[in-house]
Scaffold this motif. Structure first.
Motif, PDB file in Angstrom:
ATOM      1  N   MET B   5       0.853  -1.187   0.000  1.00 25.71           N
ATOM      2  CA  MET B   5       0.000   0.000   0.000  1.00 25.71           C
ATOM      3  C   MET B   5       0.889   1.236   0.000  1.00 25.71           C
ATOM      4  N   VAL B   6       0.466   2.219  -0.761  1.00 20.96           N
ATOM      5  CA  VAL B   6       1.166   3.501  -0.777  1.00 20.96           C
ATOM      6  C   VAL B   6       0.178   4.562  -0.308  1.00 20.96           C
ATOM      7  N   ILE B   7       0.602   5.395   0.622  1.00 19.79           N
ATOM      8  CA  ILE B   7      -0.296   6.440   1.150  1.00 19.79           C
ATOM      9  C   ILE B   7       0.350   7.792   0.906  1.00 19.79           C
ATOM     10  N   ASP B   8      -0.364   8.619   0.182  1.00 26.44           N
ATOM     11  CA  ASP B   8       0.140   9.954  -0.142  1.00 26.44           C
ATOM     12  C   ASP B   8      -0.258  10.917   0.988  1.00 26.44           C
ATOM     13  N   LEU B   9       0.715  11.327   1.769  1.00 23.26           N
ATOM     14  CA  LEU B   9       0.407  12.173   2.935  1.00 23.26           C
ATOM     15  C   LEU B   9      -0.058  13.571   2.532  1.00 23.26           C
ATOM     16  N   VAL B 205       9.400   8.498  -1.121  1.00 27.11           N
ATOM     17  CA  VAL B 205       8.651   7.658  -0.180  1.00 27.11           C
ATOM     18  C   VAL B 205       9.497   7.298   1.039  1.00 27.11           C
ATOM     19  N   PHE B 206       8.823   7.018   2.124  1.00 29.79           N
ATOM     20  CA  PHE B 206       9.506   6.514   3.325  1.00 29.79           C
ATOM     21  C   PHE B 206       8.643   5.443   3.973  1.00 29.79           C
ATOM     22  N   ARG B 207       9.259   4.670   4.818  1.00 25.77           N
ATOM     23  CA  ARG B 207       8.520   3.655   5.571  1.00 25.77           C
ATOM     24  C   ARG B 207       8.768   3.887   7.058  1.00 25.77           C
ATOM     25  N   SER B 222       6.068  11.254   1.068  1.00 29.17           N
ATOM     26  CA  SER B 222       6.329  12.356   2.001  1.00 29.17           C
ATOM     27  C   SER B 222       5.469  13.560   1.682  1.00 29.17           C
ATOM     28  N   SER B 223       5.057  14.188   2.730  1.00 29.26           N
ATOM     29  CA  SER B 223       4.273  15.397   2.552  1.00 29.26           C
ATOM     30  C   SER B 223       5.162  16.494   1.976  1.00 29.26           C
ATOM     31  N   SER B 224       4.609  17.253   1.040  1.00 29.53           N
ATOM     32  CA  SER B 224       5.392  18.346   0.470  1.00 29.53           C
ATOM     33  C   SER B 224       5.033  19.673   1.113  1.00 29.53           C
TER      34      SER B 224
END
Lengths: 406, 247
Positions: B5-9, B205-207, B222-224
């Motif tokens: 899963m990828v979550i875009d913050l 991305v980070f985990r 990561s949030s921009s």
């Protein structure tokens, strides 16, 4: 008030032990029916009194087997009068530890899957294996030490001598087993790299020192309780030797306890500082008790080997309380140091955990859980203690545990 | 096949829809949350963090990270917690003994224990919901049932009930479908053409807590958001403004 005779005291202890077992079993049945919500454990703090007791009784079970093993391995005559009581004490303690871990299971009726579908990579699986083997070791030691009494008619034919040789040979198994059971159990904690308080190679080594300290103290206490004054004085050399070994183990335990803290303090991370805060501030009183009580006992053991029954008994009780607190302290800071943390604006931020139950007016998500055993937990926790009392009192009635015992 | 899963913050608005739909879809009793969203650094959700006029709000949804090197799987004494052939970490409720070693081992605090019989708990609370059918992995392992037993551990399954027998999904996981900001992406990490693989390759991305060596399969873009919102906006025009990635 008329004082009880010796046999009356044994019977009273037996009844008290049985009553504790019944109360514990009833509370356990209630816990199984109502669910583990009746404990004060929750998702962020998953192990408490039961796991602490499990660890504690395993430590206590080691001392007796150690006394048994060294008495025969090195032919220490002063210790031989105590081997019977030590072996039975170990058996009672290891059974108590098994009961304590079962009390902690949410679904104990699935336990057979540990044999049917074991995960051989799990430290807990190996803990169950070593614990089972250790029960067998203790049973054999008890049988070997009791056999000469049950077959007195064979004494004339030198039965006792043969049995002593068997005991000596069996000690080659009993001696490493006493350490191994502690090492494997503590690996369950030491292997968990996500908990800074546990992830230390020193934990299994320290567990052995703690086990020696508390196990020998327990054996001394049993001797004090069960021996007549004359017998105690007569065998004071043996008691003094046990007290010195316990004192050495306490010294090693205290030193290692501080060594374990040094790398945490040295790392200087925010997580480490939080952990140190928990150890020295939140649970500071308990930390110093787990150190100071055994320290006082160590001094009493060293200087007071010949000070009499009362002081030796008091010192033994101090060690037992101190190591029990130590076992609880293995859990308290660890669970309240939640691993999922993030640095936000230069500060350590902990991601809250859902507790798993809902009580109106209370938080569902927490960063700290103020654990103290619930009333049900205390009563369930009495079961293993009652078991030890029952087994020791029953043994005292059935067998001659010490020389000159009535 | 390894589902991830990828979550875009940047897209997460902290609305908790994913947490609530997960709770409803999987019939979680009160107090149990397989998925949860919090405001990073804040004591209270949806409250800004900062000082001296520099504030920000950044959300973080956390559920099971489906680790490749899962500590929960390694410590489970009965093999109740296991990895499916699709790489998903699942719990067989029939084998779980409720020892909670997995909960102690999991660094993400996502595992939930049934302290109370869930069926009774839901009845007392006056509700009953959730996907109604049992799901058995490989025809034998009970990995989903509407009313899990008391005394066992449960957690996010990547909506195993949405999976076909061949390992493909007939419907995306509930949290992915329900997210109003379309912040969640789900797919096969082993497929280089999948959208999630593309995101993992091309985005920052980070985990979570990679230092534990758990190798999670939940990635966060990561949030921009600029660290200092007001300063950034005052100093830069919209045209020249560049994202300030938080490492």
């Amino acid at each position: 008030m008329k004082s009880l005779s010796v046999s009356g005291k044994k019977t009273a202890a037996l009844i008290a032990g049985a009553a504790m077992c019944v109360a514990g079993l009833a509370a356990w049945a209630y816990q199984l029916i109502a669910g583990m919500q009746v404990t004060n454990l929750r998702n962020s703090f998953t192990w408490g009194l039961y796991m602490g007791s499990f660890e504690f009784f395993i430590a206590m079970a080691s001392g007796g087997m150690f006394v048994f093993a060294i008495a025969y391995l090195w032919d220490i005559k002063q210790l031989k009068p105590f081997t019977k009581i030590a072996a039975i004490g170990s058996l009672a303690s290891v059974v108590a530890s098994g009961v304590a871990i079962f009390e902690d299971l949410g679904e104990p009726f699935h336990a057979l899957y540990m044999i049917i579908t074991p995960n051989v990579g799990s430290p807990l699986f190996w803990d169950v294996i070593i614990l089972t083997l250790y029960v067998i070791v203790c049973v054999v030691a008890v049988v070997l030490t009791i056999l000469p009494d049950t077959k007195k008619h064979m004494d004339d034919r030198g039965y006792r001598m043969d049995n002593e040789e068997k005991c000596r040979k069996f000690s080659y198994i009993a001696f490493p087993a006493a350490f191994l059971v502690n090492i494997v159990t503590s690996l369950m904690f030491a292997t968990q790299n996500t908990r800074e308080w546990w992830h230390s190679a020193l934990i299994p080594v320290n567990a052995c020192a703690e086990a020696l300290a508390v196990g020998i103290s327990f054996t001394i206490l049993l001797c004090v309780i069960m021996a007549k004054h004359e017998t105690f004085v007569e065998n004071s050399d043996g008691i003094r030797l046990l007290a010195r070994i316990a004192a050495a183990a306490i010294a090693a335990y205290i030193v290692m306890s501080f060594i374990e803290i040094i790398p945490i303090a040295w790392s200087g991370t925010q997580e480490s500082r939080h952990l140190l805060h928990l150890i020295f501030h939140t649970y500071g009183a308990l930390f110093w008790l787990e150190i100071l009580l055994p320290l006082v006992a160590m001094i009493l053991f060293i200087v007071g080997g010949g000070l009499g029954k009362e002081l030796v008994a008091a010192a033994s009780v101090l060690v037992i309380i101190g190591i029990f607190i130590q076992r609880m302290m293995l859990l308290l800071p660890a669970f309240n140091s939640i691993p999922l943390t993030l640095p936000v604006a230069g500060k350590l931020w902990t991601f809250p955990i859902a507790v798993g139950t809902f009580t109106e007016g209370e938080d569902v998500f927490v960063r700290f859980w103020n654990y103290a055993p619930s009333a049900v937990e205390w009563i369930v926790g009495i079961l293993p203690v009652g078991l030890i009392v029952f087994v020791m009192a029953g043994s005292a009635i059935l067998f001659r545990l010490l020389p000159d015992q009535e | 096949m390894r589902y991830c899963m990828v979550i875009d913050l940047d897209k997460c608005i902290g609305c908790q829809t994913c947490a609530v739909i997960c709770k409803m879809h999987h019939a979680q009793p009160e107090g149990t949350w397989w998925n949860r969203v919090f405001t990073q650094g804040s004591e209270y959700h949806q409250s800004a963090v900062g000082s001296n006029g520099t504030f920000k709000i950044e959300y973080l949804p956390v559920s099971c990270q489906m680790c490749e090197n899962a500590p929960c799987e390694r410590v489970c004494p009965t093999g109740a917690t296991y990895r499916s052939k699709e790489g998903t970490i699942l719990v067989d409720y029939n084998r779980c003994i409720g020892c909670r070693t997995c909960m102690a081992a999991c660094p993400y605090g996502v595992r939930q224990f049934n302290w109370k019989d869930p069926k009774k708990a839901k009845a007392e609370a006056g509700y009953a919901y959730g996907y109604p059918f049992d799901v058995k992995d490989e025809g034998k392992r009970l990995v989903y049932t509407q009313d899990r037993p008391a005394g066992v551990v449960e957690k996010c399954t990547f909506c195993v009930e949405c999976m076909n027998e061949d390992g493909t999904y007939h419907t995306l996981p509930a949290c992915v479908r329900a997210c109003p900001g379309k912040a969640r992406f789900f797919g096969d990490l082993d497929d280089p053409n999948s959208h999630v693989s593309h995101l993992v390759r091309t985005k920052q991305v980070f985990r979570l807590k990679e230092e534990y060596g758990t190798d999670p399969k939940v990635y966060y873009i990561s949030s921009s958001k600029p660290k200092n919102v007001e300063a950034e906006w005052a100093d830069q025009s919209w045209e020249n403004k560049t994202p300030n990635y938080i490492p």
